[in-house]
Write an enzyme that holds these catalytic residues in place. Structure first.
Site, short mmCIF file in Angstrom:
data_model
loop_
_atom_site.label_atom_id
_atom_site.label_comp_id
_atom_site.label_asym_id
_atom_site.label_seq_id
_atom_site.Cartn_x
_atom_site.Cartn_y
_atom_site.Cartn_z
N ASP A 28 0.83 -1.21 0.00
CA ASP A 28 0.00 0.00 0.00
C ASP A 28 0.86 1.27 0.00
OD1 ASP A 28 -2.36 1.43 0.05
OD2 ASP A 28 -2.47 1.45 2.23
N GLY A 29 0.34 2.31 -0.63
CA GLY A 29 1.00 3.62 -0.56
C GLY A 29 1.56 4.12 -1.89
N ASN A 30 1.26 3.40 -2.97
CA ASN A 30 1.77 3.83 -4.28
C ASN A 30 1.26 5.21 -4.65
OD1 ASN A 30 2.78 1.27 -4.43
ND2 ASN A 30 1.35 0.52 -5.97
N GLY A 31 -0.02 5.45 -4.40
CA GLY A 31 -0.64 6.72 -4.77
C GLY A 31 0.01 7.87 -4.00
N TRP A 33 2.92 7.96 -2.62
CA TRP A 33 4.32 8.09 -3.06
C TRP A 33 4.39 8.99 -4.29
CZ3 TRP A 33 7.21 7.20 -7.39
CH2 TRP A 33 8.59 7.09 -7.22
N THR A 74 -10.82 -6.92 -4.08
CA THR A 74 -12.16 -6.93 -4.69
C THR A 74 -12.81 -5.55 -4.57
OG1 THR A 74 -12.97 -7.87 -2.59
CG2 THR A 74 -12.69 -9.40 -4.42
N ASN A 76 -10.96 -2.71 -5.04
CA ASN A 76 -10.20 -1.75 -5.84
C ASN A 76 -10.85 -1.40 -7.19
OD1 ASN A 76 -6.97 -2.88 -4.59
ND2 ASN A 76 -8.12 -1.04 -4.02
N ARG A 79 -11.91 2.24 -7.87
CA ARG A 79 -11.00 3.31 -8.32
C ARG A 79 -11.46 3.83 -9.69
NH1 ARG A 79 -5.50 2.56 -5.58
NH2 ARG A 79 -6.24 1.79 -3.58
N SER A 204 -7.98 -4.34 5.36
CA SER A 204 -8.60 -4.07 4.06
C SER A 204 -8.98 -5.36 3.32
CB SER A 204 -7.68 -3.21 3.18
OG SER A 204 -7.38 -1.99 3.82
N GLU A 215 0.77 -12.12 13.32
CA GLU A 215 1.31 -10.89 13.92
C GLU A 215 1.22 -9.80 12.87
OE1 GLU A 215 2.35 -10.48 17.08
OE2 GLU A 215 1.78 -12.57 17.43
C1 IPE Z 1 -5.33 -2.57 0.08
O1 IPE Z 1 -5.03 -1.24 -0.12
C2 IPE Z 1 -5.27 -3.31 -1.21
C3 IPE Z 1 -3.96 -3.40 -1.84
C4 IPE Z 1 -2.85 -2.95 -1.37
C5 IPE Z 1 -3.95 -4.09 -3.08
P1 IPE Z 1 -6.17 -0.13 -0.34
O2 IPE Z 1 -5.47 1.13 -0.56
O3 IPE Z 1 -7.12 -0.58 -1.37
O4 IPE Z 1 -6.90 -0.17 1.07
P2 IPE Z 1 -7.81 0.92 1.78
O5 IPE Z 1 -8.78 1.42 0.75
O6 IPE Z 1 -6.91 2.01 2.26
O7 IPE Z 1 -8.44 0.19 2.92
C1 IPE Z 2 -1.63 0.25 -3.35
O1 IPE Z 2 -1.37 1.60 -3.36
C2 IPE Z 2 -1.90 -0.30 -4.72
C3 IPE Z 2 -3.27 -0.76 -4.91
C4 IPE Z 2 -4.24 -0.70 -4.05
C5 IPE Z 2 -3.57 -1.35 -6.20
P1 IPE Z 2 -2.55 2.67 -3.33
O2 IPE Z 2 -2.92 2.99 -4.72
O3 IPE Z 2 -3.66 2.21 -2.45
O4 IPE Z 2 -1.81 3.91 -2.67
P2 IPE Z 2 -2.43 4.95 -1.65
O5 IPE Z 2 -2.97 4.19 -0.50
O6 IPE Z 2 -3.51 5.69 -2.41
O7 IPE Z 2 -1.28 5.83 -1.28
MG MG Z 3 -4.04 2.48 -0.46
#
Ligand code: IPE
Ligand code: IPE
Ligand code: MG
Length: 255
Positions: A28-31, A33, A74, A76, A79, A204, A215
């Site tokens: 998580d956190g690509n967006g 970043w 499921t 995602n 988006r 999630s 853990e």
């Molecule tokens: C969980 O991350 C799913 C993946 C990393 C693939 P999300 O970004 O979708 O989770 P929420 O929306 O913050 O709970």
């Molecule tokens: C995880 O990164 C990748 C997927 C859920 C596919 P995010 O796209 O959720 O990144 P944030 O949480 O918005 O930073």
């Molecule tokens: Mg995310």
């Protein structure tokens, strides 16, 4: 030993660490970043996908046997369509492009999730990646793609319900073990440790059934920056966890 990319071989720290046999990682956190760098979210997904190779490489070196990574939930699909399309395209590219490196590392690739909703091209790539890697011995990389923990439990319940329907099973004979045995990949051990980069304190919908006694380790590092140091810290902290499973800690039970 073969290397991923051109990175220098590291000295792997093994003191005071506990390496799980089965590890889960919520990537998580690509967006965030990308946003921090004034880049489109897709740029974060690209770098995040690259970083999976680094995680695999480190996990193989540490001796993890099953690495389950959350790639697409499921939920995602909620988006924006261009982001979903970009991710699907990335999955198609990824497993072809990385196969030589995964092969060098002896990594078997498997997928978990509801593939019926995935585009045919993605399904095809997943099938090929599984097929050509099935005899690789070092580690299983399990990619959770259109995965939801609730969906998985539902699918297990449906399989069991078929047996009730045909009269071969009485509802009172359904056991927890049967639910486990009918999950998507019943041979994969429950993760002892689940890592979530990016600071969110939630699952999630990841491995709900399997995580009953996992853990949980959260770091503020965003997934594209998550590296060897973070993984090592997670294993160091894992070594210090007192896993009581509802009983008493080893120290107390001797008294
Ligand atoms: C969980 O991350 C799913 C993946 C990393 C693939 P999300 O970004 O979708 O989770 P929420 O929306 O913050 O709970
Ligand atoms: C995880 O990164 C990748 C997927 C859920 C596919 P995010 O796209 O959720 O990144 P944030 O949480 O918005 O930073
Ligand atoms: Mg995310």
């Amino acid at each position: 030993m073969a290397l991923f990319g051109n990175k220098q071989e590291k000295t792997y720290d093994t003191g005071d660490l506990k390496v799980p046999v089965s590890l889960g990682v919520i990537m998580d956190g690509n967006g965030r970043w990308a946003t921090q760098r004034h880049l489109p979210r897709s740029a974060g997904h690209k770098v995040g996908a690259e970083n999976l190779k680094e995680l695999c490489r480190n996990c193989v070196r540490y001796g993890v046997k099953y690495l389950t990574v959350y790639a697409f939930s499921t939920e995602n699909w909620a988006r924006p369509q261009p982001e979903v399309d970009f991710l699907m395209k990335l999955f198609v590219e990824l497993f072809d492009k990385y196969d030589a490196e995964l092969a060098e590392e002896g990594i078997r690739v498997r997928f978990t999730g509801d593939d019926s909703e995935l585009p045919p091209k993605v399904r095809e790539v997943c099938k090929t990646a599984e097929e050509r890697s099935k005899d690789r011995p070092n580690m299983q990389l399990i990619v959770a793609l259109n995965y939801g923990g609730r969906r998985e439990i539902l699918s297990s319940c449906r399989k069991i319900a078929e047996k009730v329907k045909d009269g071969s099973l009485d509802p009172s004979d359904i056991t927890e073990q049967m639910i486990s045995d009918n999950l998507y990949l019943p041979d994969v051990p429950d993760p002892e440790l689940i890592i979530r980069p990016s600071g969110e304190m939630r699952l999630s919908n990841f491995l709900l059934w399997e995580s009953a006694y996992s853990e949980f380790w959260v770091s503020d590092t965003l997934w594209p920056d998550f590296g060897y140091e973070d993984l090592t810290q997670a294993f160091r902290d894992f070594a210090g966890r007192d896993r009581r499973f509802g009983g008493l800690s080893k120290k107390e039970s001797k008294n």
